[in-house]
Design an enzyme around this catalytic site. Structure first.
Site, PDB file in Angstrom:
ATOM      1  N   GLU A 222      42.220  34.856  43.008  1.00 52.96           N
ATOM      2  CA  GLU A 222      41.078  35.671  42.565  1.00 52.96           C
ATOM      3  C   GLU A 222      40.483  35.082  41.293  1.00 52.96           C
ATOM      4  OE1 GLU A 222      38.976  37.776  43.192  1.00 52.96           O
ATOM      5  OE2 GLU A 222      39.693  39.537  44.257  1.00 52.96           O
ATOM      6  N   ASP A 223      39.195  35.257  41.127  1.00 47.17           N
ATOM      7  CA  ASP A 223      38.560  34.861  39.866  1.00 47.17           C
ATOM      8  C   ASP A 223      38.897  35.867  38.763  1.00 47.17           C
ATOM      9  OD1 ASP A 223      37.096  36.867  41.137  1.00 47.17           O
ATOM     10  OD2 ASP A 223      35.153  35.909  40.883  1.00 47.17           O
TER      11      ASP A 223
ATOM     12  N   ASP B 293      39.569  43.302  38.096  1.00 47.14           N
ATOM     13  CA  ASP B 293      38.888  44.255  37.222  1.00 47.14           C
ATOM     14  C   ASP B 293      39.427  45.656  37.535  1.00 47.14           C
ATOM     15  OD1 ASP B 293      36.852  45.203  35.472  1.00 47.14           O
ATOM     16  OD2 ASP B 293      35.460  45.428  37.135  1.00 47.14           O
TER      17      ASP B 293
ATOM     18  N   PHE C 255      31.696  41.986  30.711  1.00 43.99           N
ATOM     19  CA  PHE C 255      31.239  41.414  31.976  1.00 43.99           C
ATOM     20  C   PHE C 255      31.006  39.931  31.721  1.00 43.99           C
ATOM     21  CE2 PHE C 255      28.436  40.121  35.357  1.00 43.99           C
ATOM     22  CZ  PHE C 255      29.034  40.728  36.448  1.00 43.99           C
TER      23      PHE C 255
ATOM     24  N   ARG D 157      27.162  30.862  38.388  1.00 41.87           N
ATOM     25  CA  ARG D 157      28.460  30.457  38.935  1.00 41.87           C
ATOM     26  C   ARG D 157      28.817  29.035  38.533  1.00 41.87           C
ATOM     27  NH1 ARG D 157      30.128  34.242  42.743  1.00 41.87           N
ATOM     28  NH2 ARG D 157      28.514  35.224  44.010  1.00 41.87           N
TER      29      ARG D 157
HETATM   30  P1  5GP Z   1      37.606  44.655  41.219  1.00 39.52           P
HETATM   31  O1  5GP Z   1      37.617  44.978  42.679  1.00 39.52           O
HETATM   32  O2  5GP Z   1      38.942  44.273  40.660  1.00 39.52           O
HETATM   33  O3  5GP Z   1      36.924  45.718  40.414  1.00 39.52           O
HETATM   34  O4  5GP Z   1      36.670  43.424  41.041  1.00 39.52           O
HETATM   35  C1  5GP Z   1      36.965  42.248  41.576  1.00 39.52           C
HETATM   36  C2  5GP Z   1      35.729  41.404  41.784  1.00 39.52           C
HETATM   37  O5  5GP Z   1      34.574  41.914  41.100  1.00 39.52           O
HETATM   38  C3  5GP Z   1      35.985  40.054  41.219  1.00 39.52           C
HETATM   39  O6  5GP Z   1      36.598  39.221  42.151  1.00 39.52           O
HETATM   40  C4  5GP Z   1      34.593  39.601  40.828  1.00 39.52           C
HETATM   41  O7  5GP Z   1      33.966  39.025  41.937  1.00 39.52           O
HETATM   42  C5  5GP Z   1      33.894  40.881  40.455  1.00 39.52           C
HETATM   43  N1  5GP Z   1      33.962  41.084  38.992  1.00 39.52           N
HETATM   44  C6  5GP Z   1      34.781  41.910  38.305  1.00 39.52           C
HETATM   45  N2  5GP Z   1      34.587  41.803  36.978  1.00 39.52           N
HETATM   46  C7  5GP Z   1      33.623  40.865  36.830  1.00 39.52           C
HETATM   47  C8  5GP Z   1      32.980  40.284  35.684  1.00 39.52           C
HETATM   48  O8  5GP Z   1      33.250  40.571  34.510  1.00 39.52           O
HETATM   49  N3  5GP Z   1      32.028  39.352  35.945  1.00 39.52           N
HETATM   50  C9  5GP Z   1      31.688  38.973  37.214  1.00 39.52           C
HETATM   51  N4  5GP Z   1      30.738  38.047  37.329  1.00 39.52           N
HETATM   52  N5  5GP Z   1      32.276  39.484  38.311  1.00 39.52           N
HETATM   53  C10 5GP Z   1      33.229  40.423  38.114  1.00 39.52           C
HETATM   54 MG    MG Z   2      35.558  38.088  43.409  1.00 37.40          MG
END
Ligand code: 5GP
Ligand code: MG
Length: 183
Positions: free
Chosen positions: A96-97, A100, A149, A162
């Site tokens: 995962e990148d 969150d 963010f 990206r």
């Molecule tokens: P989650 O499901 O954990 O809330 O979010 C996961 C996905 O949301 C990440 O894989 C990413 O693609 C996107 N995401 C969450 N936080 C960020 C952020 O700070 N910046 C960006 N660009 N994408 C985020």
């Molecule tokens: Mg993602």
């Protein structure tokens, strides 16, 4: 939207940590590398760099998880572009990148476990534990960051940024003195 002038994480710092993560992963899987599952699209840059530090036996496939519109999570995770490789009996490592709320990783984990793999672990470049909405612990995490963010190194704001080699904070609101409006 303003992007911070100074990166939160510069390219050198990112690359150094990615190499360390590869070492941690190799040590955690002494009997053979896991099948790496790169989460599209944000993890592509991270996965490409990480995989180049792993041995030639490293395998990769892709899955797509979408939950974000702009800078806010919609809460609904849609999985698509499911991997063609069989996960059954395999050690699987989700790349995962950023984790969150944890909803995307949780949804991918649930899907992956349903394929009857030998094991599933999560490796994320960035971890924002303060934002967690579901219980989700990353087995490997590159950097723990505060609730910002961020964009760059695979991560986007409405599909932009990206391709930046470093990671920047995207600041909302006007008059942010430290920020410049990206083109
Ligand atoms: P989650 O499901 O954990 O809330 O979010 C996961 C996905 O949301 C990440 O894989 C990413 O693609 C996107 N995401 C969450 N936080 C960020 C952020 O700070 N910046 C960006 N660009 N994408 C985020
Ligand atoms: Mg993602």
């Amino acid at each position: 939207m303003h992007m911070s002038n100074e990166p939160l994480l510069d390219a050198v710092k990112i690359q150094r940590r990615v190499a360390e993560l590869a070492t941690e992963i190799r040590e955690a899987y002494p009997d053979g590398l896991p099948l790496c599952l790169c989460v599209l699209k944000g993890s592509v840059f991270f996965a490409a760099d990480l995989l180049r530090h792993l041995d030639d036996g490293a395998e990769v496939d892709f899955i797509r998880a979408q939950s974000y519109a702009g800078t806010s999570s919609t809460g609904q995770v849609t999985l698509s572009h499911l991997p063609g490789m069989q996960l059954a009996g395999r050690a699987v490592l989700i790349l995962e990148d950023i984790v969150d709320t944890g909803r995307s990783a949780a949804a991918i984990l649930e899907w992956a476990w349903a394929q009857e793999p030998a094991s599933v672990q999560v490796c994320t470049l960035l971890d924002k534990p303060s934002r967690r909405a579901v219980e989700l612990r990353a087995d490997f995490a590159g950097f723990v960051i505060p609730d910002h963010f961020v964009v760059g190194y695979g991560m986007d704001y409405d599909e932009r940024y990206r391709n930046l080699p470093a990671i920047y904070v995207l600041e909302s609101g006007e008059g942010s003195k430290s920020g410049t409006e990206p083109e």
